[in-house]
Motif scaffolding. Structure first.
Motif, short mmCIF file in Angstrom:
data_model
loop_
_atom_site.label_atom_id
_atom_site.label_comp_id
_atom_site.label_asym_id
_atom_site.label_seq_id
_atom_site.Cartn_x
_atom_site.Cartn_y
_atom_site.Cartn_z
N ALA A 99 44.82 78.00 -59.46
CA ALA A 99 44.69 77.57 -60.78
C ALA A 99 44.31 76.26 -60.93
O ALA A 99 44.79 75.24 -60.35
CB ALA A 99 45.87 78.02 -61.40
N LEU A 100 43.57 76.05 -61.88
CA LEU A 100 42.94 74.53 -62.18
C LEU A 100 43.33 74.34 -63.57
O LEU A 100 43.45 74.88 -64.32
CB LEU A 100 41.46 74.43 -62.09
N ASP A 101 43.28 72.94 -64.03
CA ASP A 101 43.41 72.64 -65.40
C ASP A 101 41.77 72.24 -65.89
O ASP A 101 40.83 72.45 -65.21
CB ASP A 101 44.22 71.30 -65.49
N ALA A 102 41.83 71.89 -67.07
CA ALA A 102 40.61 71.65 -67.87
C ALA A 102 39.72 70.52 -67.37
O ALA A 102 38.67 70.62 -67.49
CB ALA A 102 41.02 71.46 -69.42
N ASP A 103 40.42 69.59 -66.44
CA ASP A 103 39.56 68.38 -65.99
C ASP A 103 39.01 69.00 -64.79
O ASP A 103 38.59 68.01 -63.76
CB ASP A 103 40.49 67.20 -65.82
N GLY A 104 39.53 70.09 -63.89
CA GLY A 104 39.10 70.62 -62.77
C GLY A 104 39.98 70.10 -61.63
O GLY A 104 39.36 69.82 -60.60
N ASP A 105 41.15 69.77 -62.14
CA ASP A 105 42.38 69.21 -60.92
C ASP A 105 43.12 70.49 -60.98
O ASP A 105 43.10 71.53 -61.62
CB ASP A 105 42.95 68.01 -61.39
N ILE A 106 43.93 70.39 -59.56
CA ILE A 106 44.81 71.38 -59.45
C ILE A 106 45.88 71.68 -60.52
O ILE A 106 46.54 70.46 -60.95
CB ILE A 106 45.77 71.17 -58.13
N ASP A 107 46.18 72.77 -61.19
CA ASP A 107 47.21 72.91 -62.32
C ASP A 107 48.59 72.81 -61.67
O ASP A 107 49.13 73.89 -61.33
CB ASP A 107 46.88 74.34 -63.09
N ASP A 108 49.08 71.64 -61.54
CA ASP A 108 50.28 71.63 -60.82
C ASP A 108 51.63 72.34 -61.19
O ASP A 108 52.09 73.16 -60.46
CB ASP A 108 50.71 70.26 -60.85
N PRO A 109 51.80 72.21 -62.38
CA PRO A 109 53.13 73.28 -63.00
C PRO A 109 52.68 74.64 -62.85
O PRO A 109 53.84 75.23 -62.40
CB PRO A 109 52.89 72.72 -64.55
N LEU A 110 51.61 75.10 -63.06
CA LEU A 110 51.64 76.54 -63.10
C LEU A 110 51.48 76.88 -61.19
O LEU A 110 52.06 77.83 -60.85
CB LEU A 110 50.20 77.25 -63.45
N CYS A 111 50.61 76.21 -60.54
CA CYS A 111 50.72 76.61 -59.11
C CYS A 111 52.13 76.36 -58.37
O CYS A 111 52.73 77.04 -57.57
CB CYS A 111 49.78 75.45 -58.27
N ARG A 112 52.99 75.32 -58.92
CA ARG A 112 54.46 75.39 -58.71
C ARG A 112 55.29 76.57 -58.79
O ARG A 112 56.10 76.89 -57.99
CB ARG A 112 55.15 74.08 -59.28
#
Length: 249
Positions: A99-112
């Protein structure tokens, strides 16, 4: 010491039939999905349950609620968490997510959340990695979040084209997680990619085209396809043989 024992072959299987063909051909592990032509989505409960019953090799399951990008809303995240719960309950051996965020970084909260839902099961971060903004920083986040492995083509269309970037990921990871090349691997190039990247696990589909046995396809459904792709046991065996030959060298 030979590299043989350390070269693992994972087959991406888009159906129960494909999963069983992967096992027959000598795969070490199956990644089960559906809708392979769209990049793969979460398999149905029936497919998943029967695969768990009939496979003797480890079964990893792709958790992806839809085709398209990897930016998920709250409802999609809830679906993913429920699907992971099902996999854990059925006794699957691993989960594959990203899962990624809108900026193309790892979506930390969801991945956790996704990693936590998997509990003791190992979790692979899939080729969403190939769409990240900064691969080096993203790899560090994936390690910190507790993922066990990373599936990547090195940001290119195929793992062969991305071999240099994959090798850089292997070097950066330093054994903290497995970096697994995937995309376009076949019996002709897998040994070359293995030698260039120094990876120990490899992901391929070993697909062939199957044609419908229907003698009179309906003309009322002009978009109905009469062919589809399926994993072929002989192609899996060819991949296995190529890795074995490299390991024995």
């Amino acid at each position: 010491m030979s590299r043989r024992a350390s070269l693992l072959l994972e087959i991406a299987a888009g159906s129960l039939v494909s999963a069983l063909a992967a096992q027959q051909g000598g795969a070490d592990r199956v990644e089960l999905c559906e809708a392979f032509e769209t990049g793969g989505t979460t398999p149905s409960y029936g497919t998943l349950a029967l695969a768990r019953d009939r496979l003797r090799i480890p079964l990893f399951v792709l958790i992806r609620p839809r085709p398209g990008d990897f930016l998920y809303d709250t409802l999609e995240a809830e679906v993913m968490l429920r699907d992971i719960e099902t996999c854990v309950r059925l006794g699957c051996d691993g989960i594959v997510v990203g899962a990624l965020d809108a900026d193309g970084d790892i979506d930390d909260p969801l991945c956790r959340q996704l990693v936590a839902a998997a509990g003791p099961l190992p979790v692979t971060f899939h080729r969403a990695f190939d769409a990240v903004r900064e691969p080096s920083a993203a790899l560090e986040r994936i390690v910190a979040l507790g993922f066990s492995r990373l599936l990547t083509s090195g940001g290119r269309a195929t793992a062969a084209e991305g071999s240099a970037a994959i090798a850089a990921c292997v070097h950066q990871a330093k054994g903290r997680l497995e970096v697994m090349p995937g995309a376009g691997l076949d019996e002709d190039n897998i040994a070359r990619v293995a030698s260039r990247t120094l990876a120990r696990e490899f992901h391929a589909s070993a697909k062939v085209q199957r044609t419908s046995a229907m003698r009179a396809p309906s003309s009322a459904l002009p978009g109905l396809s009469t062919s589809w792709s399926e994993t072929d046991a002989a192609r899996v065996r060819a991949l296995r043989d190529a890795l074995d030959a490299l390991g024995a060298a």
